[in-house]
Design an enzyme around this catalytic site. Structure first.
Site, PDB file in Angstrom:
ATOM      1  N   TYR A 142       0.851  -1.251  -0.178  1.00 55.19           N
ATOM      2  CA  TYR A 142      -0.149  -0.122   0.081  1.00 55.19           C
ATOM      3  C   TYR A 142       0.816   1.274  -0.034  1.00 55.19           C
ATOM      4  CZ  TYR A 142      -3.983  -2.875   1.124  1.00 55.19           C
ATOM      5  OH  TYR A 142      -5.015  -4.037   1.251  1.00 55.19           O
ATOM      6  N   LYS A 191       3.119 -15.506   2.469  1.00 59.33           N
ATOM      7  CA  LYS A 191       3.102 -16.075   1.219  1.00 59.33           C
ATOM      8  C   LYS A 191       4.630 -16.582   0.762  1.00 59.33           C
ATOM      9  CE  LYS A 191       0.692 -17.647  -2.411  1.00 59.33           C
ATOM     10  NZ  LYS A 191      -0.289 -18.918  -2.282  1.00 59.33           N
ATOM     11  N   ASP A 223      -3.101 -18.103   1.809  1.00 64.21           N
ATOM     12  CA  ASP A 223      -4.338 -18.772   1.151  1.00 64.21           C
ATOM     13  C   ASP A 223      -4.935 -19.784   2.125  1.00 64.21           C
ATOM     14  OD1 ASP A 223      -1.869 -19.633   0.694  1.00 64.21           O
ATOM     15  OD2 ASP A 223      -2.392 -20.457  -1.275  1.00 64.21           O
ATOM     16  N   ASP A 247      -5.575  -6.566   5.852  1.00 62.60           N
ATOM     17  CA  ASP A 247      -6.681  -5.897   5.480  1.00 62.60           C
ATOM     18  C   ASP A 247      -7.603  -6.958   5.172  1.00 62.60           C
ATOM     19  OD1 ASP A 247      -8.267  -3.793   4.520  1.00 62.60           O
ATOM     20  OD2 ASP A 247      -7.179  -3.411   2.810  1.00 62.60           O
ATOM     21  N   ASP A 251     -11.121  -8.334   7.814  1.00 60.72           N
ATOM     22  CA  ASP A 251     -12.354  -8.197   7.522  1.00 60.72           C
ATOM     23  C   ASP A 251     -13.281  -9.549   7.232  1.00 60.72           C
ATOM     24  OD1 ASP A 251     -12.290  -5.682   7.210  1.00 60.72           O
ATOM     25  OD2 ASP A 251     -13.049  -5.266   4.978  1.00 60.72           O
TER      26      ASP A 251
END
Ligand code: NAD
Length: 356
Positions: A142, A191, A223, A247, A251
């Site tokens: 980001y 990852k 994942d 992020d 959620d």
């Protein structure tokens, strides 16, 4: 003790839920002998309307001069067509960077009284869950280099992920310290089978974890984590991860608790000052109707007491009052599937105040 709190009510339901949290803080102050002084500042759409910018300098100065900051939510359809640089949400990024907030803490737990609201399978719900997501907030993709260029197949865009050892170390320490106060188990999400930043992340997490007695770290690919969160959330306690993975996963974690209106968050930096806010947005669809659930904001205020002011007993008292109200069947519309006898924001706040 006296604490100065900057209030950023923002837009939509923001003013309603922030005023609910202020009432709870005032009651806690009266009960435990603390004085909280509150000063309102503009942020988000209301700030754009008043000053032309989402995060006026006076707001940043006010936050920097306070002991901590409580935010409602920003944004709404009125400002959706503005260019990206002056959208209400810019206020959030601006605040994180001005206040040096690199850690985002999001607890997500299933209240036994709300088991029926959880969308997961009955046997998973029966096990319950109580996890703490620790998300890195100011690094990674980001904030990396980005742009447009001419590529192999014509015009393309790129965003880059970079993490320094320092950034990984400091977020990792937050997670290890949190784990020492909880079950001692940290799941580090990356990852590493694909990304070099993840390989550095994994190496660094293990090196730092070795310094923390009684803390055990388990690596999990992002994942797999997305799948395990809905398959077996009870296996998670502290989760530490990068900005983008956090992020998305936080959620996901919020959705399995039953309502977005329940979940608080804390954004922290090096010092004790933090930014506390519910994880939900400004809910323009219910603003002004009295249907907002104040719990996420009230619990954010409890996190402020715990993390910024080291007032653990006071924070516990708020959390117990919220749980007591839920156990006694108090429900706002989001928790009661719109039942006609559901409580308004103000009535739910009264119920929590009665139990403090
Ligand atoms: P939202 O979280 O505002 O609302 C999603 C749904 O959840 C809506 O149906 C809403 O009514 C409901 N809801 C949210 N909070 C609730 C509460 N406390 N009680 C009861 N119901 C609640 O998300 P959205 O609709 O995607 O976004 C609305 C606006 O908020 C947008 O402008 C968005 O950019 C902004 N937003 C701001 C923040 C923030 O300030 N941190 C975060 C997310 C979204």
């Amino acid at each position: 003790m006296e604490y100065r709190i900057a209030l950023l009510p923002g837009d939509g339901i923001g003013p309603e839920i922030v005023s609910a949290a202020v009432r709870v803080l005032e009651a806690i102050g009266a009960k435990y002998g603390h004085t909280f002084t509150f000063q309102d500042y503009l942020a988000g759409g209301c700030a754009i309307d008043a000053t032309g910018e989402p995060l006026p300098a006076a707001t940043v100065e006010g936050c920097l001069a306070s002991d901590s900051v409580l935010l409602g939510a920003v944004g709404g359809p009125k400002w959706d067509t503005l260019p990206g640089s002056i959208r209400p949400e810019r206020a959030l990024l601006g605040l994180r960077s001005a206040l040096g907030l690199f850690t985002n803490l999001r607890p997500a737990k299933l209240y036994p009284a709300l088991a029926g609201n959880c969308p997961l399978r009955a046997e998973t719900v029966a096990k319950g869950f109580d996890l703490l997501m620790v998300r890195e907030l100011t690094g990674g993709i980001y904030f990396g280099e980005r742009g447009r260029r001419e590529g192999k197949y014509g015009p393309e865009a790129y965003d880059t992920e970079a993490y320094s050892v320092m950034e990984i170390e400091r977020i990792c320490r937050v997670a290890m310290e949190a784990a020492q106060k909880r079950s001692g188990h940290v799941i580090s999400v990356d990852k590493a089978n694909v990304l070099e930043t993840s390989r550095l992340w994994r190496e660094t997490v293990h090196r730092i974890a070795a310094e923390y007695e009684g803390v055990e770290v388990e690596d999990m690919l992002v994942d797999n984590c997305a799948m395990q969160l809905v398959r077996d959330p009870a296996r998670f306690d502290v989760v530490v991860t990068t900005n983008m993975f956090g992020d998305i996963l936080s959620d996901e974690a919020s959705q399995i608790t039953g309502s977005i209106g329940l979940l608080p968050s804390a954004s922290l930096g090096e010092g004790s000052r933090g930014l506390y806010e519910p994880i939900h947005g400004s809910a323009p669809d219910i603003a002004g109707t009295g249907k907002a659930n104040p719990i996420a904001t009230i619990l954010s205020a409890a996190m402020m007491l715990r993390y910024s002011f080291a007032l653990g007993a006071e924070a516990d008292a708020i959390e117990q009052a919220v749980e007591g109200a839920l156990n006694d069947g108090c429900r706002t519309a989001d928790l009661a599937a719109g039942a006609p006898d559901s409580l308004t924001c103000e009535q739910m706040t009264e119920e929590i105040l009665k139990r403090l």
